[in-house]
Design a protein around this motif. Structure first.
Motif, short mmCIF file in Angstrom:
data_model
loop_
_atom_site.label_atom_id
_atom_site.label_comp_id
_atom_site.label_asym_id
_atom_site.label_seq_id
_atom_site.Cartn_x
_atom_site.Cartn_y
_atom_site.Cartn_z
N ASP A 101 -9.90 -1.15 -6.09
CA ASP A 101 -9.64 -0.45 -7.47
C ASP A 101 -8.24 -0.74 -7.94
O ASP A 101 -7.94 -0.65 -9.04
CB ASP A 101 -10.21 0.86 -7.58
CG ASP A 101 -9.07 1.85 -6.69
OD1 ASP A 101 -7.92 1.58 -6.13
OD2 ASP A 101 -9.46 2.91 -6.80
N GLY A 102 -7.31 -1.38 -7.18
CA GLY A 102 -5.92 -1.96 -7.66
C GLY A 102 -5.40 -2.94 -7.03
O GLY A 102 -5.69 -3.13 -5.75
N LEU A 103 -4.67 -3.86 -7.66
CA LEU A 103 -4.12 -5.09 -6.96
C LEU A 103 -2.84 -5.39 -7.35
O LEU A 103 -2.61 -5.55 -8.49
CB LEU A 103 -5.24 -6.32 -7.09
CG LEU A 103 -4.87 -7.81 -6.31
CD1 LEU A 103 -4.94 -7.51 -4.98
CD2 LEU A 103 -5.90 -8.80 -6.75
N VAL A 104 -1.99 -5.43 -6.47
CA VAL A 104 -0.70 -5.80 -6.47
C VAL A 104 -0.47 -7.12 -6.17
O VAL A 104 -0.64 -7.77 -4.94
CB VAL A 104 0.51 -4.77 -5.76
CG1 VAL A 104 2.01 -5.17 -5.86
CG2 VAL A 104 0.25 -3.33 -5.72
N CYS A 105 0.11 -8.04 -7.21
CA CYS A 105 0.33 -9.38 -6.91
C CYS A 105 1.67 -9.94 -6.92
O CYS A 105 2.43 -9.28 -7.79
CB CYS A 105 -0.60 -10.23 -7.87
SG CYS A 105 -2.19 -10.05 -7.84
N ALA A 106 2.24 -10.57 -6.05
CA ALA A 106 3.74 -10.99 -5.91
C ALA A 106 4.25 -11.74 -7.09
O ALA A 106 5.33 -12.05 -6.93
CB ALA A 106 3.96 -11.57 -4.63
N GLY A 151 -4.84 6.88 -10.99
CA GLY A 151 -5.80 7.18 -10.32
C GLY A 151 -6.57 6.13 -9.27
O GLY A 151 -7.57 6.49 -8.92
N ARG A 152 -5.53 5.22 -9.27
CA ARG A 152 -6.26 4.13 -8.16
C ARG A 152 -5.78 4.62 -6.78
O ARG A 152 -4.98 5.02 -6.41
CB ARG A 152 -5.71 2.76 -8.56
CG ARG A 152 -5.82 2.42 -9.80
CD ARG A 152 -7.23 2.55 -10.40
NE ARG A 152 -7.22 2.36 -11.85
CZ ARG A 152 -7.97 1.60 -12.34
NH1 ARG A 152 -8.71 0.45 -11.84
NH2 ARG A 152 -8.12 1.52 -13.83
N ARG A 153 -6.66 4.51 -5.72
CA ARG A 153 -6.54 4.86 -4.36
C ARG A 153 -7.04 3.55 -3.42
O ARG A 153 -6.26 3.70 -2.17
CB ARG A 153 -7.66 6.16 -3.96
CG ARG A 153 -7.14 7.18 -4.78
CD ARG A 153 -5.68 7.58 -4.49
NE ARG A 153 -5.33 8.95 -5.17
CZ ARG A 153 -4.76 8.96 -6.48
NH1 ARG A 153 -4.39 7.77 -7.00
NH2 ARG A 153 -4.36 10.14 -7.05
N ARG A 154 -7.47 2.63 -3.91
CA ARG A 154 -7.88 1.26 -2.91
C ARG A 154 -7.25 0.30 -3.39
O ARG A 154 -7.68 -0.63 -3.99
CB ARG A 154 -9.20 1.16 -2.99
CG ARG A 154 -10.20 2.39 -2.30
CD ARG A 154 -10.09 2.72 -0.67
NE ARG A 154 -10.87 1.50 0.06
CZ ARG A 154 -10.59 1.18 1.30
NH1 ARG A 154 -9.84 1.92 2.21
NH2 ARG A 154 -11.43 0.28 1.70
N LEU A 155 -5.73 0.25 -2.67
CA LEU A 155 -4.83 -0.77 -3.28
C LEU A 155 -4.81 -1.92 -2.34
O LEU A 155 -4.55 -1.87 -1.43
CB LEU A 155 -3.58 -0.23 -3.43
CG LEU A 155 -3.65 0.97 -4.41
CD1 LEU A 155 -2.34 1.58 -4.83
CD2 LEU A 155 -4.18 0.73 -5.69
#
Length: 396
Positions: free
Chosen positions: A303-308, A236-240
């Protein structure tokens, strides 16, 4: 937990001392043992081979040599060399006699001599910016296991990201007898690495070099980034946002994963938030903590964070919690590498995991092919990955 799929290769985009035996004398043609009968057994019940071995040891020489082994086994020195180098064209019975003589005499082949004859030292080097990072330590462990299984010894050079040290490594450490190099470059430019690959067997970790003879082994970084985005969207995350960009380094790991993140956003009909991409810097906890804090200023509804990397993700979680954001209720976070620390932080960290044994084996296979003289264009080898869902994204 899902299993890894199969690795694939794609085109460009390693005193038996018989008791009671009297001393023997050395002759010009080999060894004679006192008290040995024509049937090969002394009255004390010692075999001819045992008597010869004892005689060689009793003769006062420093150490057994290849001629001693040949005399004891009844073969030529050339045959001993063939056995030592594990060449296939020696009869099994002959090989067994030579190996028995080697054991009886405690013969130790000269590493320098073997290198002169074969042209190889069977020494390779893993070159990394830092060895104290958990993922790189685990990677080194996998590569050491794969190298050992291939008859090679792996040395480790920690460069600290210094250009001059990376340059020496990419040049093959002239004069040090290194057969090949596995390198995770930090400071060297692609054209510098490509030039070195024409003369030195190289395998790269973290960056593919089109137009070079250096191979590249890694997971599917674009595909794994797409998996990360899909996982967050499914929750349900949309602001990544994304942490790990490496501006000015096209083809670098952080940039490849950024491209996968952006492509996946488009496939899911999402827009990249203004200010939603931050730099990787050193890909460590501090970089993640600083980057997440700065991103919240630019994207307050994140609302969502992708970290390398997992280290960045751990730092990001700390910043989010310090600034009053709940993980995963307010912001879901994930990383890459599946380091052991992921299971001991709160919340436990969702991650993209590499199949490290497969990565080690494929890296060694590619490097050995280069060591053996293959100078064809570099290939990109893709090893399996999987997403491990944990509490930081609402998983188990």
């Amino acid at each position: 937990m899902t299993s890894f799929p199969t690795t694939r290769a794609t085109p460009p985009a390693a005193g038996s001392g018989g008791g009671g035996v009297q001393p023997a004398s050395l002759t010009a043609t080999g060894v004679t043992a006192t008290g040995v009968t024509a049937t090969g057994v002394t009255t004390a019940g010692v075999t001819t081979a045992e008597a010869k071995a004892a005689g060689i040891k009793a003769a006062g020489i420093k150490a057994a040599g290849i001629k001693d082994v040949a005399a004891l086994a009844g073969v030529s020195p050339k045959t001993v060399t063939n056995v030592v180098h594990e060449r296939p064209y020696v009869k099994q019975t002959t090989r067994a006699r030579v190996l028995a003589a080697i054991e009886d005499l405690d013969y130790r082949p000269s590493r320098a001599g073997r290198q002169l004859q074969s042209g190889r030292s069977h020494l390779i080097t893993l070159v990394v910016p830092r060895i104290d990072e958990p993922y790189l330590a685990s990677l080194a462990h996998a590569l050491i296991a794969a190298a050992s299984a291939s008859g090679y010894r792996l040395l480790i050079d920690e460069t600290g990201g210094r250009p001059e040290q990376e340059h020496q490594a990419a040049s093959g450490y002239p004069g040090h007898g290194i057969d090949g190099v596995i390198i995770s470059p930090f400071a060297l430019k692609p054209d510098q690495l490509a030039a070195r690959s024409r003369d030195v067997p190289l395998v790269l970790l973290g960056q593919f070099l089109p137009g070079s003879t250096a191979d590249y082994v890694a997971i599917d970084d674009r595909g794994s980034a797409a998996d990360a985005v899909a996982h967050l969207v499914d929750r349900g995350r949309r602001r990544l946002g994304y942490l790990g960009a490496e501006p000015g380094r096209p083809g670098a790991l952080g940039e490849v994963r950024l491209a996968g993140y952006r492509r996946a956003l488009g496939e899911h009909g999402l827009l990249e938030p203004d200010g939603g991409v931050g730099p990787g810097l050193n890909f460590d906890r501090d970089s993640g903590e600083r980057g997440a804090a700065e991103m919240l200023v630019r994207v307050p509804d994140l609302d969502g964070l992708v970290c390398a990397s997992d280290l960045m993700a751990i730092g990001a979680v700390r910043a989010l919690q310090r600034l009053g954001r709940r993980v995963p209720e307010d912001v879901a976070v994930l990383g890459w590498d599946d380091i052991a620390e992921d299971q001991y932080v709160t919340p436990t960290l969702t991650t993209i995991a590499s199949d490290l044994p497969a990565l080690g084996q494929q890296t060694m296979a590619a490097l050995i092919r280069r060591i053996e003289g293959d100078r064809s264009p570099g290939r990109a080898y893709v090893v399996p990955h999987r997403l491990v869902a944990r509490a930081s994204t609402g998983g188990s």
